[in-house]
Scaffold this motif. Structure first.
Motif, PDB file in Angstrom:
ATOM      1  N   GLN A 160       0.835  -1.188   0.000  1.00 30.08           N
ATOM      2  CA  GLN A 160       0.000   0.000   0.000  1.00 30.08           C
ATOM      3  C   GLN A 160       0.876   1.247   0.000  1.00 30.08           C
ATOM      4  OE1 GLN A 160      -3.802   0.582   2.318  1.00 30.08           O
ATOM      5  NE2 GLN A 160      -2.332   1.437   3.740  1.00 30.08           N
ATOM      6  N   SER A 161       0.502   2.238  -0.801  1.00 30.81           N
ATOM      7  CA  SER A 161       1.284   3.474  -0.824  1.00 30.81           C
ATOM      8  C   SER A 161       1.118   4.204   0.506  1.00 30.81           C
ATOM      9  CB  SER A 161       0.850   4.369  -1.981  1.00 30.81           C
ATOM     10  OG  SER A 161      -0.317   5.088  -1.647  1.00 30.81           O
ATOM     11  N   PRO A 162       2.137   4.947   0.921  1.00 29.52           N
ATOM     12  CA  PRO A 162       2.040   5.695   2.182  1.00 29.52           C
ATOM     13  C   PRO A 162       0.881   6.697   2.187  1.00 29.52           C
ATOM     14  CG  PRO A 162       4.314   5.639   1.410  1.00 29.52           C
ATOM     15  CD  PRO A 162       3.475   5.058   0.315  1.00 29.52           C
ATOM     16  N   VAL A 163       0.621   7.323   1.058  1.00 25.55           N
ATOM     17  CA  VAL A 163      -0.465   8.306   0.992  1.00 25.55           C
ATOM     18  C   VAL A 163      -1.816   7.605   1.144  1.00 25.55           C
ATOM     19  CG1 VAL A 163      -1.625  10.024  -0.448  1.00 25.55           C
ATOM     20  CG2 VAL A 163       0.871   9.918  -0.395  1.00 25.55           C
ATOM     21  N   ARG A 164      -1.993   6.496   0.447  1.00 29.72           N
ATOM     22  CA  ARG A 164      -3.249   5.742   0.571  1.00 29.72           C
ATOM     23  C   ARG A 164      -3.433   5.295   2.021  1.00 29.72           C
ATOM     24  NH1 ARG A 164      -6.101   0.981   0.384  1.00 29.72           N
ATOM     25  NH2 ARG A 164      -7.724   0.835  -1.204  1.00 29.72           N
ATOM     26  N   GLY A 165      -2.361   4.814   2.621  1.00 34.65           N
ATOM     27  CA  GLY A 165      -2.424   4.399   4.020  1.00 34.65           C
ATOM     28  C   GLY A 165      -2.794   5.544   4.943  1.00 34.65           C
ATOM     29  N   ARG A 166      -2.235   6.713   4.690  1.00 32.50           N
ATOM     30  CA  ARG A 166      -2.546   7.891   5.521  1.00 32.50           C
ATOM     31  C   ARG A 166      -4.011   8.291   5.365  1.00 32.50           C
ATOM     32  NH1 ARG A 166       1.176  11.370   3.682  1.00 32.50           N
ATOM     33  NH2 ARG A 166      -0.243  12.632   2.465  1.00 32.50           N
ATOM     34  N   ILE A 167      -4.517   8.260   4.136  1.00 28.60           N
ATOM     35  CA  ILE A 167      -5.933   8.577   3.902  1.00 28.60           C
ATOM     36  C   ILE A 167      -6.808   7.564   4.632  1.00 28.60           C
ATOM     37  CG2 ILE A 167      -7.761   8.683   2.161  1.00 28.60           C
ATOM     38  CD1 ILE A 167      -5.556   9.680   0.172  1.00 28.60           C
ATOM     39  N   LEU A 168      -6.481   6.298   4.500  1.00 30.89           N
ATOM     40  CA  LEU A 168      -7.273   5.245   5.136  1.00 30.89           C
ATOM     41  C   LEU A 168      -7.218   5.339   6.658  1.00 30.89           C
ATOM     42  CD1 LEU A 168      -9.080   2.872   4.445  1.00 30.89           C
ATOM     43  CD2 LEU A 168      -7.057   1.440   4.281  1.00 30.89           C
ATOM     44  N   ASP A 169      -6.050   5.603   7.213  1.00 31.81           N
ATOM     45  CA  ASP A 169      -5.926   5.759   8.669  1.00 31.81           C
ATOM     46  C   ASP A 169      -6.722   6.959   9.170  1.00 31.81           C
ATOM     47  OD1 ASP A 169      -4.269   3.547   8.788  1.00 31.81           O
ATOM     48  OD2 ASP A 169      -2.411   4.707   8.979  1.00 31.81           O
ATOM     49  N   THR A 170      -6.651   8.045   8.435  1.00 32.95           N
ATOM     50  CA  THR A 170      -7.406   9.249   8.813  1.00 32.95           C
ATOM     51  C   THR A 170      -8.901   8.964   8.758  1.00 32.95           C
ATOM     52  OG1 THR A 170      -5.650  10.690   7.989  1.00 32.95           O
ATOM     53  CG2 THR A 170      -7.843  11.668   8.223  1.00 32.95           C
ATOM     54  N   ALA A 171      -9.330   8.341   7.679  1.00 34.59           N
ATOM     55  CA  ALA A 171     -10.748   8.010   7.532  1.00 34.59           C
ATOM     56  C   ALA A 171     -11.203   7.063   8.641  1.00 34.59           C
ATOM     57  CB  ALA A 171     -11.010   7.394   6.164  1.00 34.59           C
ATOM     58  N   ALA A 172     -10.390   6.061   8.959  1.00 36.39           N
ATOM     59  CA  ALA A 172     -10.762   5.095   9.999  1.00 36.39           C
ATOM     60  C   ALA A 172     -10.994   5.802  11.329  1.00 36.39           C
ATOM     61  CB  ALA A 172      -9.686   4.026  10.142  1.00 36.39           C
ATOM     62  N   PHE A 173     -10.082   6.707  11.680  1.00 36.24           N
ATOM     63  CA  PHE A 173     -10.231   7.438  12.936  1.00 36.24           C
ATOM     64  C   PHE A 173     -11.506   8.288  12.916  1.00 36.24           C
ATOM     65  CE2 PHE A 173      -9.688  11.358  15.351  1.00 36.24           C
ATOM     66  CZ  PHE A 173      -9.548  10.835  16.618  1.00 36.24           C
ATOM     67  N   LEU A 174     -11.706   9.042  11.853  1.00 34.00           N
ATOM     68  CA  LEU A 174     -12.866   9.938  11.776  1.00 34.00           C
ATOM     69  C   LEU A 174     -14.175   9.171  11.650  1.00 34.00           C
ATOM     70  CD1 LEU A 174     -11.377  12.698   9.448  1.00 34.00           C
ATOM     71  CD2 LEU A 174     -11.848  12.880  11.909  1.00 34.00           C
ATOM     72  N   PHE A 175     -14.212   8.143  10.817  1.00 37.43           N
ATOM     73  CA  PHE A 175     -15.444   7.362  10.659  1.00 37.43           C
ATOM     74  C   PHE A 175     -15.859   6.744  11.991  1.00 37.43           C
ATOM     75  CE2 PHE A 175     -14.584   6.234   5.915  1.00 37.43           C
ATOM     76  CZ  PHE A 175     -15.014   7.488   5.519  1.00 37.43           C
ATOM     77  N   TYR A 176     -14.895   6.194  12.707  1.00 36.77           N
ATOM     78  CA  TYR A 176     -15.226   5.527  13.960  1.00 36.77           C
ATOM     79  C   TYR A 176     -15.602   6.528  15.045  1.00 36.77           C
ATOM     80  CZ  TYR A 176     -15.286   2.244  17.781  1.00 36.77           C
ATOM     81  OH  TYR A 176     -15.699   1.501  18.850  1.00 36.77           O
ATOM     82  N   SER A 177     -14.878   7.630  15.136  1.00 39.47           N
ATOM     83  CA  SER A 177     -15.124   8.568  16.235  1.00 39.47           C
ATOM     84  C   SER A 177     -16.306   9.501  15.985  1.00 39.47           C
ATOM     85  CB  SER A 177     -13.868   9.387  16.547  1.00 39.47           C
ATOM     86  OG  SER A 177     -13.497  10.172  15.435  1.00 39.47           O
ATOM     87  N   GLU A 178     -16.612   9.801  14.718  1.00 34.37           N
ATOM     88  CA  GLU A 178     -17.667  10.774  14.433  1.00 34.37           C
ATOM     89  C   GLU A 178     -18.831  10.215  13.624  1.00 34.37           C
ATOM     90  OE1 GLU A 178     -16.054  14.433  12.892  1.00 34.37           O
ATOM     91  OE2 GLU A 178     -14.339  14.343  14.266  1.00 34.37           O
ATOM     92  N   GLY A 179     -18.648   9.086  12.991  1.00 34.38           N
ATOM     93  CA  GLY A 179     -19.685   8.511  12.142  1.00 34.38           C
ATOM     94  C   GLY A 179     -19.324   8.691  10.677  1.00 34.38           C
ATOM     95  N   ILE A 180     -19.687   7.714   9.870  1.00 35.54           N
ATOM     96  CA  ILE A 180     -19.289   7.728   8.466  1.00 35.54           C
ATOM     97  C   ILE A 180     -19.937   8.875   7.708  1.00 35.54           C
ATOM     98  CG2 ILE A 180     -19.397   6.430   6.298  1.00 35.54           C
ATOM     99  CD1 ILE A 180     -19.215   3.852   8.082  1.00 35.54           C
ATOM    100  N   ARG A 181     -21.231   9.005   7.815  1.00 37.86           N
ATOM    101  CA  ARG A 181     -21.941  10.036   7.050  1.00 37.86           C
ATOM    102  C   ARG A 181     -21.641  11.443   7.571  1.00 37.86           C
ATOM    103  NH1 ARG A 181     -24.668   7.914   2.800  1.00 37.86           N
ATOM    104  NH2 ARG A 181     -25.630   5.906   3.145  1.00 37.86           N
ATOM    105  N   ALA A 182     -21.215  11.560   8.809  1.00 37.02           N
ATOM    106  CA  ALA A 182     -20.920  12.871   9.389  1.00 37.02           C
ATOM    107  C   ALA A 182     -19.595  13.442   8.901  1.00 37.02           C
ATOM    108  CB  ALA A 182     -20.899  12.777  10.916  1.00 37.02           C
ATOM    109  N   VAL A 183     -18.760  12.612   8.305  1.00 36.49           N
ATOM    110  CA  VAL A 183     -17.425  13.036   7.884  1.00 36.49           C
ATOM    111  C   VAL A 183     -17.402  13.154   6.357  1.00 36.49           C
ATOM    112  CG1 VAL A 183     -14.979  12.423   7.852  1.00 36.49           C
ATOM    113  CG2 VAL A 183     -16.364  11.907   9.869  1.00 36.49           C
ATOM    114  N   SER A 184     -17.086  14.332   5.878  1.00 33.34           N
ATOM    115  CA  SER A 184     -17.035  14.559   4.434  1.00 33.34           C
ATOM    116  C   SER A 184     -15.689  14.133   3.858  1.00 33.34           C
ATOM    117  CB  SER A 184     -17.259  16.037   4.127  1.00 33.34           C
ATOM    118  OG  SER A 184     -16.150  16.793   4.581  1.00 33.34           O
ATOM    119  N   ALA A 185     -15.677  13.906   2.561  1.00 34.04           N
ATOM    120  CA  ALA A 185     -14.417  13.618   1.874  1.00 34.04           C
ATOM    121  C   ALA A 185     -13.466  14.798   2.028  1.00 34.04           C
ATOM    122  CB  ALA A 185     -14.675  13.316   0.401  1.00 34.04           C
TER     123      ALA A 185
END
Length: 185
Positions: A4-29
Motif C-alpha cells: 500500500q502506498s504511504p499516501v493511501r495508508g494515511r488517507i485510510l488511517d485518517t478516515a478510519a479514525f474519523l469514521f469511527y469517532s464521528e460517524g461515516i456520514r458525518a465526515v465529508s471527503a
C-alpha cells in the motif's frame, strides 16, 4: 499482495479514525482530505468515491479482526473464551463507539450497497469462525448457538457504548457460558 502506498495508508488511517469517532456520514471527503494532508486529486486517485473509501475502511477492519482471531487458541472452548474476553475488553476502552460493522450497517440501510456487502461478508466469516468452534465442542446445532452468541456479542457492543462499560466483559462471558451449557451434548 501489492504494498500500500504511504499516501493511501494515511488517507485510510485518517478516515478510519474519523469514521469511527464521528460517524461515516458525518465526515465529508473534504474533511478527510484536509486531515490527511493530501489533495482532492490524490484522494480520488486512490478512492474513486467516498463509498469506495468506506469499503476499504471496513475491509481493513475485517482484516485486523481476522488476524487477531488467528492468534486465538486452537482449543475451541479456550478460543471462544479469549474471543469474548477481547470483545469485552474492547468495550471498556476510552473512545469506544460500538462495533464498526454494526455502525456502518446502520448508516447504510440499502442491503445492496457495497458497504453492506462488506458488513455481510465480515459477519458471515465471524459466524463461521464461532460456529466451527461450537461444532468442535459437540453442540447439536452449532449455527443456531453461534447466532445466539453473536446476538449476545452485538448487545454487549451496544451496551458498552451506550451504558457504563464496567462489567461488560464478565457479563458477556457469563451469558455466553450459559448459552454453551444449554447447548452442550
Amino acid at each position: 499482495m501489492a504494498t500500500q502506498s504511504p499516501v493511501r495508508g494515511r488517507i485510510l488511517d485518517t478516515a478510519a479514525f474519523l469514521f469511527y469517532s464521528e460517524g461515516i456520514r458525518a465526515v465529508s471527503a473534504d474533511r478527510i482530505i484536509a486531515d490527511a494532508h493530501t489533495t482532492k486529486v490524490t484522494f480520488y486517485r486512490h478512492f474513486r468515491t467516498k463509498e469506495d473509501l468506506v469499503v476499504a475502511y471496513l475491509q481493513d477492519q475485517s482484516a485486523r479482526v481476522r488476524a487477531a482471531a488467528g492468534q486465538l487458541s486452537a482449543d475451541p472452548c479456550t478460543g471462544l473464551l479469549q474471543l469474548a474476553e477481547a470483545m469485552g475488553a474492547e468495550a471498556c476502552v476510552p473512545g469506544f463507539r460500538g462495533c464498526p460493522f454494526i455502525n456502518a450497517a446502520a448508516e447504510y440501510p440499502d442491503a445492496g450497497s457495497p458497504v453492506r456487502g462488506v458488513v455481510r461478508d465480515h459477519r458471515q466469516w465471524l459466524h463461521t469462525e464461532v460456529s466451527g468452534r461450537i461444532a468442535q465442542l459437540g453442540a447439536a446445532r452449532p449455527g443456531d448457538v453461534a447466532d445466539q452468541l453473536l446476538m449476545l456479542r452485538d448487545g454487549a457492543m451496544v451496551h458498552g457504548y451506550v451504558a457504563d462499560p464496567a462489567g461488560v466483559s464478565a457479563s458477556l462471558i457469563s451469558a455466553g457460558r450459559a448459552i454453551l451449557a444449554a447447548a452442550a451434548p
